[in-house]
Design a protein around this motif. Structure first.
Motif, PDB file in Angstrom:
ATOM      1  N   ILE A 146      25.083  37.565  12.483  1.00 10.39           N
ATOM      2  CA  ILE A 146      23.954  38.496  12.434  1.00 10.39           C
ATOM      3  C   ILE A 146      22.663  37.708  12.632  1.00 10.39           C
ATOM      4  O   ILE A 146      22.643  36.480  12.577  1.00 10.39           O
ATOM      5  CB  ILE A 146      23.888  39.272  11.099  1.00 10.39           C
ATOM      6  N   SER A 147      21.583  38.429  12.844  1.00 11.70           N
ATOM      7  CA  SER A 147      20.286  37.801  13.105  1.00 11.70           C
ATOM      8  C   SER A 147      19.737  37.106  11.858  1.00 11.70           C
ATOM      9  O   SER A 147      19.923  37.572  10.727  1.00 11.70           O
ATOM     10  CB  SER A 147      19.295  38.862  13.580  1.00 11.70           C
ATOM     11  N   THR A 148      19.041  35.989  12.088  1.00 14.56           N
ATOM     12  CA  THR A 148      18.314  35.335  10.984  1.00 14.56           C
ATOM     13  C   THR A 148      17.218  36.242  10.436  1.00 14.56           C
ATOM     14  O   THR A 148      16.702  36.007   9.343  1.00 14.56           O
ATOM     15  CB  THR A 148      17.680  34.020  11.458  1.00 14.56           C
ATOM     16  N   GLY A 149      16.882  37.305  11.190  1.00 17.26           N
ATOM     17  CA  GLY A 149      15.873  38.246  10.729  1.00 17.26           C
ATOM     18  C   GLY A 149      16.282  39.029   9.498  1.00 17.26           C
ATOM     19  O   GLY A 149      15.462  39.745   8.925  1.00 17.26           O
ATOM     20  N   HIS A 150      17.533  38.901   9.069  1.00 16.86           N
ATOM     21  CA  HIS A 150      17.979  39.591   7.862  1.00 16.86           C
ATOM     22  C   HIS A 150      17.699  38.789   6.601  1.00 16.86           C
ATOM     23  O   HIS A 150      18.070  39.228   5.504  1.00 16.86           O
ATOM     24  CB  HIS A 150      19.471  39.926   7.961  1.00 16.86           C
ATOM     25  N   THR A 155      13.467  32.185   2.618  1.00 19.13           N
ATOM     26  CA  THR A 155      14.897  31.959   2.388  1.00 19.13           C
ATOM     27  C   THR A 155      15.444  30.968   3.409  1.00 19.13           C
ATOM     28  O   THR A 155      16.292  30.131   3.086  1.00 19.13           O
ATOM     29  CB  THR A 155      15.665  33.296   2.466  1.00 19.13           C
ATOM     30  N   GLY A 156      14.930  31.043   4.637  1.00 17.53           N
ATOM     31  CA  GLY A 156      15.311  30.054   5.642  1.00 17.53           C
ATOM     32  C   GLY A 156      14.931  28.646   5.222  1.00 17.53           C
ATOM     33  O   GLY A 156      15.692  27.687   5.435  1.00 17.53           O
ATOM     34  N   ASP A 157      13.757  28.515   4.601  1.00 20.92           N
ATOM     35  CA  ASP A 157      13.343  27.207   4.090  1.00 20.92           C
ATOM     36  C   ASP A 157      14.312  26.709   3.022  1.00 20.92           C
ATOM     37  O   ASP A 157      14.664  25.524   2.980  1.00 20.92           O
ATOM     38  CB  ASP A 157      11.928  27.288   3.519  1.00 20.92           C
ATOM     39  N   GLY A 180      20.130  28.351  13.241  1.00 20.01           N
ATOM     40  CA  GLY A 180      20.323  29.178  12.061  1.00 20.01           C
ATOM     41  C   GLY A 180      21.178  28.435  11.043  1.00 20.01           C
ATOM     42  O   GLY A 180      21.104  27.200  10.936  1.00 20.01           O
ATOM     43  N   TRP A 181      22.041  29.192  10.349  1.00 18.79           N
ATOM     44  CA  TRP A 181      22.838  28.578   9.286  1.00 18.79           C
ATOM     45  C   TRP A 181      24.221  29.225   9.232  1.00 18.79           C
ATOM     46  O   TRP A 181      24.387  30.417   9.497  1.00 18.79           O
ATOM     47  CB  TRP A 181      22.144  28.755   7.933  1.00 18.79           C
ATOM     48  N   LEU A 216      27.407  33.718   9.832  1.00 15.59           N
ATOM     49  CA  LEU A 216      26.575  32.929  10.733  1.00 15.59           C
ATOM     50  C   LEU A 216      25.261  33.666  10.944  1.00 15.59           C
ATOM     51  O   LEU A 216      25.227  34.743  11.539  1.00 15.59           O
ATOM     52  CB  LEU A 216      27.274  32.699  12.075  1.00 15.59           C
ATOM     53  N   LEU A 217      24.189  33.081  10.429  1.00 16.20           N
ATOM     54  CA  LEU A 217      22.841  33.595  10.670  1.00 16.20           C
ATOM     55  C   LEU A 217      22.297  32.883  11.900  1.00 16.20           C
ATOM     56  O   LEU A 217      22.093  31.662  11.879  1.00 16.20           O
ATOM     57  CB  LEU A 217      21.950  33.333   9.456  1.00 16.20           C
TER      58      LEU A 217
END
Length: 232
Positions: A146-150, A155-157, A180-181, A216-217
């Motif tokens: 899915i998108s990292t936009g979720h 949170t990404g940091d 992403g992650w 998978l983001l």
């Protein structure tokens, strides 16, 4: 039969049938060999559910609502499953041809070559039977993209920080991919959940509810319904 295959068992039963039908045509030694082979086969059936290798044909269909996984014991059966899916969604194509006049493989080929967004991938794995030198079967796990936009940028940091720590210091399993992650979706302890932003917990739960072990983001992936989205 040191490493029996399905064909080996079929040939054994054929030998037994021929000897029962024409006992006058076989020697005493031939009957003894048959009895020994039947006893060995009987032991394998008692010890194993299926004492020969099995090919499992698998298809993955990625679509806007998620992912479908189909499995069958033959390519023909797998194509029949996929063709049924394609026929149900045929109206999404700009194709006026009558799919009812085509065989399963052609229906599948036309549908996925013309559909603007859906993708098909297939593979065949072999599940080793008894007395096989193939080793243990491969460990296959599913993941949801899915998108990292979720997740929020903050949170990404956190995910960047956690992925740089040793596993024992992370509140959850995570690896940075460059885009992403990759996140482990195993159930979390109450103490760890308190450290994880709510929208990430929601995304992990979303993936786990769909039978996925990993999430998978990815910055290039699509957003999905049912999850909050954030501006980056």
């Amino acid at each position: 039969m040191i490493r029996p295959s399905k064909r080996d068992f079929a040939q054994l039963f054929s030998r037994a049938r021929m000897i029962l039908q024409h006992p006058e045509g076989c020697s005493h030694e031939t009957r003894l060999r048959l009895i020994d082979d039947l006893a060995r086969a009987e032991g394998l059936f008692h010890a194993h559910d299926v004492p020969w290798d099995i090919d499992v044909h698998i298809a993955r269909v990625d679509h806007r609502a998620g992912t479908n996984i189909n499995a069958a014991l033959s390519q023909r059966s797998l194509m029949a499953q996929l063709a049924a899916y394609c026929c149900d969604s045929w109206s999404e194509l700009n194709d006026k041809r009558d799919y009812a006049t085509r065989d399963d493989e052609e229906i599948v080929r036309i549908y996925f070559s013309e559909h603007p967004s859906e993708r098909l991938s297939t593979m065949c794995i072999t599940l080793a039977g008894s007395d096989s030198d193939a080793g243990p079967p491969p460990r296959v796990r599913l993941y949801l993209t899915i998108s990292t936009g979720h997740v929020r940028p903050s949170t990404g940091d956190l995910l960047d920080i956690w992925s740089s720590l040793i596993p024992e210091q992370r509140p959850l399993g995570v690896a940075e991919t460059g885009y992403g992650w990759f996140v482990l979706c195993d159930p979390l302890d109450d103490a760890d959940i308190k450290l994880i932003p709510a929208e990430l917990v929601a995304a992990i739960t979303y993936a786990r509810d769909r039978g996925c072990r990993y999430l998978l983001l990815d910055r290039d992936a699509d957003e999905v319904g049912g999850l909050e989205a954030f501006d980056w």
